[in-house]
Scaffold this active site. Structure first.
Site, PDB file in Angstrom:
ATOM      1  CG  ASN A   9      64.065  50.757   1.858  1.00  0.00           C
ATOM      2  OD1 ASN A   9      63.809  49.658   2.335  1.00  0.00           O
ATOM      3  ND2 ASN A   9      65.303  51.145   1.577  1.00  0.00           N
ATOM      4  CD1 TRP A  10      58.613  50.980   5.955  1.00  0.00           C
ATOM      5  CD2 TRP A  10      57.884  49.063   6.856  1.00  0.00           C
ATOM      6  NE1 TRP A  10      57.255  51.082   6.116  1.00  0.00           N
ATOM      7  CE2 TRP A  10      56.781  49.913   6.664  1.00  0.00           C
ATOM      8  CE3 TRP A  10      57.662  47.806   7.405  1.00  0.00           C
ATOM      9  CZ2 TRP A  10      55.478  49.546   7.005  1.00  0.00           C
ATOM     10  CZ3 TRP A  10      56.378  47.425   7.743  1.00  0.00           C
ATOM     11  CH2 TRP A  10      55.286  48.299   7.548  1.00  0.00           C
ATOM     12  CE  LYS A  11      67.061  53.101   4.158  1.00  0.00           C
ATOM     13  NZ  LYS A  11      68.179  54.067   4.259  1.00  0.00           N
ATOM     14  CG  HIS A  94      69.166  50.713  -0.881  1.00  0.00           C
ATOM     15  ND1 HIS A  94      70.080  51.202   0.026  1.00  0.00           N
ATOM     16  CD2 HIS A  94      68.076  51.527  -0.791  1.00  0.00           C
ATOM     17  CE1 HIS A  94      69.564  52.257   0.641  1.00  0.00           C
ATOM     18  NE2 HIS A  94      68.358  52.474   0.158  1.00  0.00           N
ATOM     19  CD  GLU A  96      70.850  51.605   3.688  1.00  0.00           C
ATOM     20  OE1 GLU A  96      70.632  52.716   4.185  1.00  0.00           O
ATOM     21  OE2 GLU A  96      70.005  50.682   3.697  1.00  0.00           O
ATOM     22  CD  GLU A 166      69.901  54.329  -3.219  1.00  0.00           C
ATOM     23  OE1 GLU A 166      69.188  54.430  -2.218  1.00  0.00           O
ATOM     24  OE2 GLU A 166      70.694  53.389  -3.397  1.00  0.00           O
ATOM     25  N   GLY A 172      70.071  59.089   4.776  1.00  0.00           N
ATOM     26  CA  GLY A 172      70.211  58.970   6.213  1.00  0.00           C
ATOM     27  C   GLY A 172      71.128  60.000   6.836  1.00  0.00           C
ATOM     28  CB  SER A 212      67.244  63.127   3.470  1.00  0.00           C
ATOM     29  OG  SER A 212      68.340  62.476   4.083  1.00  0.00           O
ATOM     30  N   GLY A 233      62.891  56.690   3.021  1.00  0.00           N
ATOM     31  CA  GLY A 233      63.468  55.866   4.066  1.00  0.00           C
ATOM     32  C   GLY A 233      62.793  56.096   5.407  1.00  0.00           C
ATOM     33  N   GLY A 234      63.483  56.811   6.292  1.00  0.00           N
ATOM     34  CA  GLY A 234      63.018  56.983   7.672  1.00  0.00           C
ATOM     35  C   GLY A 234      61.608  57.508   7.809  1.00  0.00           C
TER      36      GLY A 234
END
Length: 248
Positions: A9-11, A94, A96, A166, A172, A212, A233-234
């Site tokens: 997931n590049w966000k 999600h 967010e 999640e 994050g 994470s 994610g990251g």
């Protein structure tokens, strides 16, 4: 048998040019595998990533959708629009989106149904906050999310969905649920799906862990019997790290 699905997931990262550069590097590293790889990219990069991954078995998806087919909804993207881009999956719910944009389980449910109507597989995200977990309410909270998010979705569509657990407190933050914590919650989700759809149907549904996820912890996470993949994610922004995760 469920085939593991590792999704990046590049966000809100990467321009189309940056996405193309990622795909060039990733293509050099990626080879056919029994693990399915999925890139969930910003709307502006979907066409670029689809073009760059053509001829491979890399899956491409979106990060959000609106539940109406069309209308005066400035800034929104519909499921038919995504279908026209030939994407495979789309995230709904999600944390967010729920936290920053006030999305409710009813909205998540309507989005999932809109995607399924167009033949796109929803990645339905659920999970608890630190406050809920510290109060011991995580099981009740996640179970209620599953029931609400799958409300009115028939068995033949439910098996096309992916669930991503999640824990919000591990997204994050550098904190990660222990493999046992993640495995227990994914088992709970499976049991909830069994109660809704029966064992055979529930056994087909992919359940991911997200929070994470890194090359250093993916093996321990994937060793849990009810975890079928990861929502990354990251670490998915780096083609080398993402490939290391796929090659767990």
């Amino acid at each position: 048998m469920r085939i593991p699905l590792i999704a990046g997931n590049w966000k809100m990262y990467k321009t189309p040019d940056e996405a193309e550069e990622f795909c060039k590097k990733f293509a050099e590293l990626y080879h056919g595998t029994d693990i399915r790889a999925l890139l969930l990219v910003p709307f502006t990069s979907i066409a670029t990533v689809k073009r760059c991954t053509e001829g491979t078995d890399i899956l491409v998806g979106a990060q959000n959708v609106y539940f109406e087919k069309e209308g005066a909804y400035t800034g929104e993207i519909s499921a038919p629009m995504l279908k026209a881009l030939a994407i495979d999956y789309c995230i709904v719910g999600h944390s967010e989106r729920r936290g920053y944009f006030g999305e409710t389980d009813d909205i998540v449910n309507r989005k999932a149904k809109a995607l399924l109507e167009e033949g796109i597989r929803p990645v339905i995200c659920v999970g608890e906050s630190l406050e809920i977990r510290e109060a011991g309410g995580q099981n009740t909270h996640v179970s209620s999310q599953i029931r609400a998010d799958f409300q009115g979705i028939p068995e033949e569509d439910a098996v096309k969905c992916v669930v991503a657990y999640e824990p919000i407190w591990a997204i994050g933050t550098g904190r990660t649920a222990t493999p046992l914590q993640a495995g227990e919650m994914c088992s709970l989700i499976r049991e909830e799906l069994i109660s809704m759809y029966g064992e055979d149907a529930a056994d087909e549904i992919i359940i991911q862990y997200g929070g994470s996820v890194k090359p250093e912890n993916i093996t321990d996470i994937m060793d849990m019997p009810e975890i079928d993949g990861a929502l990354v994610g990251g670490a998915s922004l780096d083609p080398v790290k993402f490939m290391d995760i796929i090659n767990f």
